[in-house]
Each structure stands twice: as C-alpha cells, then as structure tokens.
Design a protein around this motif. Structure first.
Motif, PDB file in Angstrom:
ATOM      1  N   SER A  83     -10.375 -14.426  15.558  1.00 41.41           N
ATOM      2  CA  SER A  83      -9.100 -14.807  16.179  1.00 41.41           C
ATOM      3  C   SER A  83      -8.153 -15.422  15.161  1.00 41.41           C
ATOM      4  O   SER A  83      -6.949 -15.137  15.167  1.00 41.41           O
ATOM      5  N   ALA A  84      -8.672 -16.269  14.277  1.00 43.99           N
ATOM      6  CA  ALA A  84      -7.837 -16.878  13.237  1.00 43.99           C
ATOM      7  C   ALA A  84      -7.272 -15.813  12.306  1.00 43.99           C
ATOM      8  O   ALA A  84      -6.084 -15.850  11.945  1.00 43.99           O
ATOM      9  N   ILE A  85      -8.105 -14.880  11.917  1.00 44.56           N
ATOM     10  CA  ILE A  85      -7.658 -13.780  11.045  1.00 44.56           C
ATOM     11  C   ILE A  85      -6.600 -12.944  11.747  1.00 44.56           C
ATOM     12  O   ILE A  85      -5.567 -12.588  11.163  1.00 44.56           O
ATOM     13  N   ASN A  86      -6.851 -12.625  13.016  1.00 44.61           N
ATOM     14  CA  ASN A  86      -5.895 -11.806  13.769  1.00 44.61           C
ATOM     15  C   ASN A  86      -4.545 -12.508  13.904  1.00 44.61           C
ATOM     16  O   ASN A  86      -3.506 -11.856  13.931  1.00 44.61           O
ATOM     17  N   PHE A  87      -4.568 -13.828  13.988  1.00 48.63           N
ATOM     18  CA  PHE A  87      -3.337 -14.594  14.115  1.00 48.63           C
ATOM     19  C   PHE A  87      -2.601 -14.707  12.783  1.00 48.63           C
ATOM     20  O   PHE A  87      -1.373 -14.585  12.731  1.00 48.63           O
ATOM     21  N   THR A  88      -3.336 -14.942  11.705  1.00 43.40           N
ATOM     22  CA  THR A  88      -2.675 -15.247  10.437  1.00 43.40           C
ATOM     23  C   THR A  88      -2.238 -14.017   9.641  1.00 43.40           C
ATOM     24  O   THR A  88      -1.182 -14.048   9.001  1.00 43.40           O
ATOM     25  N   ILE A  89      -3.005 -12.951   9.654  1.00 45.73           N
ATOM     26  CA  ILE A  89      -2.662 -11.789   8.814  1.00 45.73           C
ATOM     27  C   ILE A  89      -1.270 -11.222   9.105  1.00 45.73           C
ATOM     28  O   ILE A  89      -0.507 -10.987   8.168  1.00 45.73           O
ATOM     29  N   PRO A  90      -0.888 -11.005  10.363  1.00 42.54           N
ATOM     30  CA  PRO A  90       0.464 -10.465  10.577  1.00 42.54           C
ATOM     31  C   PRO A  90       1.579 -11.424  10.147  1.00 42.54           C
ATOM     32  O   PRO A  90       2.698 -11.005   9.903  1.00 42.54           O
ATOM     33  N   ARG A  91       1.249 -12.713  10.040  1.00 39.20           N
ATOM     34  CA  ARG A  91       2.268 -13.707   9.732  1.00 39.20           C
ATOM     35  C   ARG A  91       2.365 -14.035   8.240  1.00 39.20           C
ATOM     36  O   ARG A  91       3.451 -14.299   7.736  1.00 39.20           O
ATOM     37  N   ILE A  92       1.216 -14.040   7.538  1.00 32.80           N
ATOM     38  CA  ILE A  92       1.245 -14.451   6.124  1.00 32.80           C
ATOM     39  C   ILE A  92       0.542 -13.454   5.201  1.00 32.80           C
ATOM     40  O   ILE A  92       0.480 -13.668   3.999  1.00 32.80           O
ATOM     41  N   GLY A  93      -0.008 -12.373   5.746  1.00 35.95           N
ATOM     42  CA  GLY A  93      -0.644 -11.347   4.928  1.00 35.95           C
ATOM     43  C   GLY A  93      -2.142 -11.566   4.759  1.00 35.95           C
ATOM     44  O   GLY A  93      -2.678 -12.641   5.054  1.00 35.95           O
ATOM     45  N   ALA A  94      -2.801 -10.533   4.264  1.00 35.92           N
ATOM     46  CA  ALA A  94      -4.264 -10.549   4.123  1.00 35.92           C
ATOM     47  C   ALA A  94      -4.730 -11.528   3.058  1.00 35.92           C
ATOM     48  O   ALA A  94      -5.698 -12.264   3.259  1.00 35.92           O
ATOM     49  N   THR A  95      -4.054 -11.559   1.917  1.00 37.12           N
ATOM     50  CA  THR A  95      -4.504 -12.429   0.824  1.00 37.12           C
ATOM     51  C   THR A  95      -4.477 -13.890   1.234  1.00 37.12           C
ATOM     52  O   THR A  95      -5.464 -14.613   1.073  1.00 37.12           O
ATOM     53  N   ALA A  96      -3.364 -14.349   1.763  1.00 41.84           N
ATOM     54  CA  ALA A  96      -3.252 -15.752   2.166  1.00 41.84           C
ATOM     55  C   ALA A  96      -4.215 -16.067   3.306  1.00 41.84           C
ATOM     56  O   ALA A  96      -4.835 -17.144   3.324  1.00 41.84           O
ATOM     57  N   SER A  97      -4.381 -15.145   4.242  1.00 46.29           N
ATOM     58  CA  SER A  97      -5.279 -15.384   5.373  1.00 46.29           C
ATOM     59  C   SER A  97      -6.726 -15.524   4.923  1.00 46.29           C
ATOM     60  O   SER A  97      -7.426 -16.468   5.318  1.00 46.29           O
ATOM     61  N   VAL A  98      -7.192 -14.598   4.110  1.00 45.26           N
ATOM     62  CA  VAL A  98      -8.568 -14.663   3.622  1.00 45.26           C
ATOM     63  C   VAL A  98      -8.751 -15.900   2.750  1.00 45.26           C
ATOM     64  O   VAL A  98      -9.789 -16.573   2.799  1.00 45.26           O
ATOM     65  N   THR A  99      -7.731 -16.244   1.969  1.00 42.44           N
ATOM     66  CA  THR A  99      -7.800 -17.438   1.133  1.00 42.44           C
ATOM     67  C   THR A  99      -7.969 -18.692   1.990  1.00 42.44           C
ATOM     68  O   THR A  99      -8.764 -19.581   1.660  1.00 42.44           O
ATOM     69  N   LEU A 100      -7.253 -18.775   3.105  1.00 36.52           N
ATOM     70  CA  LEU A 100      -7.393 -19.926   3.998  1.00 36.52           C
ATOM     71  C   LEU A 100      -8.792 -19.984   4.609  1.00 36.52           C
ATOM     72  O   LEU A 100      -9.377 -21.064   4.736  1.00 36.52           O
ATOM     73  N   VAL A 101      -9.328 -18.831   4.980  1.00 39.05           N
ATOM     74  CA  VAL A 101     -10.687 -18.794   5.530  1.00 39.05           C
ATOM     75  C   VAL A 101     -11.677 -19.300   4.484  1.00 39.05           C
ATOM     76  O   VAL A 101     -12.564 -20.111   4.780  1.00 39.05           O
ATOM     77  N   VAL A 102     -11.526 -18.845   3.263  1.00 40.53           N
ATOM     78  CA  VAL A 102     -12.424 -19.289   2.185  1.00 40.53           C
ATOM     79  C   VAL A 102     -12.259 -20.790   1.931  1.00 40.53           C
ATOM     80  O   VAL A 102     -13.247 -21.508   1.744  1.00 40.53           O
ATOM     81  N   ALA A 103     -11.029 -21.282   1.962  1.00 37.04           N
ATOM     82  CA  ALA A 103     -10.798 -22.719   1.768  1.00 37.04           C
ATOM     83  C   ALA A 103     -11.503 -23.524   2.860  1.00 37.04           C
ATOM     84  O   ALA A 103     -12.138 -24.549   2.576  1.00 37.04           O
ATOM     85  N   GLY A 104     -11.403 -23.058   4.095  1.00 37.56           N
ATOM     86  CA  GLY A 104     -12.106 -23.729   5.182  1.00 37.56           C
ATOM     87  C   GLY A 104     -13.610 -23.708   4.979  1.00 37.56           C
ATOM     88  O   GLY A 104     -14.311 -24.701   5.231  1.00 37.56           O
TER      89      GLY A 104
END
Length: 146
Positions: A83-104
């Motif tokens: 759900s987090a990925i589905n929410f963030t990717i359209p808004r900030i792109g795949a790189t930033a979204s995956v980076t946030l997941v990794v940071a978490g």
C-alpha cells in the motif's frame, strides 16, 4: 555460507523489491485501488510458494503451534508495504519510493538488532553502524528531495 553469497542473495532480494514495487503500483493505478494490488501480489506469491512446496515434496505446517503469536499477523506488513509503494510511486517515482522503504527498513533494523527482537542476534548500535545508516539516510534525503 560465504559472505559473498549472503550479500548476493540480499541484493537479489533488493532487486526483487525494486521490480515488484512499480509493477504493484501499476496494478493499483489500473484497477483503481491498493487492495486489489495487494490481493494480486499475495495471490501470485501464494500460488508460486504453493507450487514450490509441492515440488519440494514436504512441508512443515504441522508445526504451526511453535510459532509466536505475531507470526499469524505478519501478512499485515506485506499489505502495508504494498500500500505504501502504491501510494508513493505515482507521486514521487520508483527510486524515491524504494529508497524510503529501504530507509524505513534500516531504521527498524537498527532497533530490532539492538534489542534482539523476533529471536534475532543482538547487534548493538555503535558509532560505525550509526554512521553507516546516517550516510544512507543522507542518500535517501538527496534522492527524495529532487
């Protein structure tokens, strides 16, 4: 197992997350909802895992009683991740979204290691680990801010 194989397997897992994330987001966007994406991702994973278990020829589900209570709800975290990925990717792109997941993952990993939660070995937070995570979090900030 050699350190090389451990690192390689970890990197393959990261590649899998990096590929699964935009695909999951695409499902969500095309079907109009995150839960549909979560369902399809988990259903396909269940079918593949079930097939591999059948091919393996043995499963140890009879031992389910030895699992801690929280194992029964671990799928909730998969729902949250997708759900987090589905929410963030359209808004900030795949790189930033995956980076946030990794940071978490880095942040909670430090905490889990520090206290040995979930039967992990204790690895105390020290200066070098904090510095390593700080560098990665700085990288996260640089990726997300642009």
């Amino acid at each position: 197992m050699t350190l090389f194989l451990i690192v390689l397997f970890g990197l393959i897992g990261g590649v899998a997350v990096g590929i699964q994330s935009p695909i999951s987001s695409q499902i969500s966007q095309r079907l109009g909802g995150s839960l549909e994406s979560v369902f399809i991702v988990h259903l396909s994973g269940t079918l593949i895992a079930g097939t591999l278990l059948l091919l393996k020829g043995e499963a140890h589900f009879g031992n389910w009683r030895v699992l801690p209570w929280y194992a029964a709800i671990s799928g909730v975290f998969g729902v949250i991740v997708i759900s987090a990925i589905n929410f963030t990717i359209p808004r900030i792109g795949a790189t930033a979204s995956v980076t946030l997941v990794v940071a978490g993952q880095l942040i909670i990993g430090l905490i889990i290691d520090q206290f040995g939660w979930f039967e992990t070995s204790v690895r105390e937070i020290d200066v070098s680990r904090l510095l390593g995570v700080a560098v990665l979090l700085l990288g996260t900030w640089l990726v997300v801010r642009s």
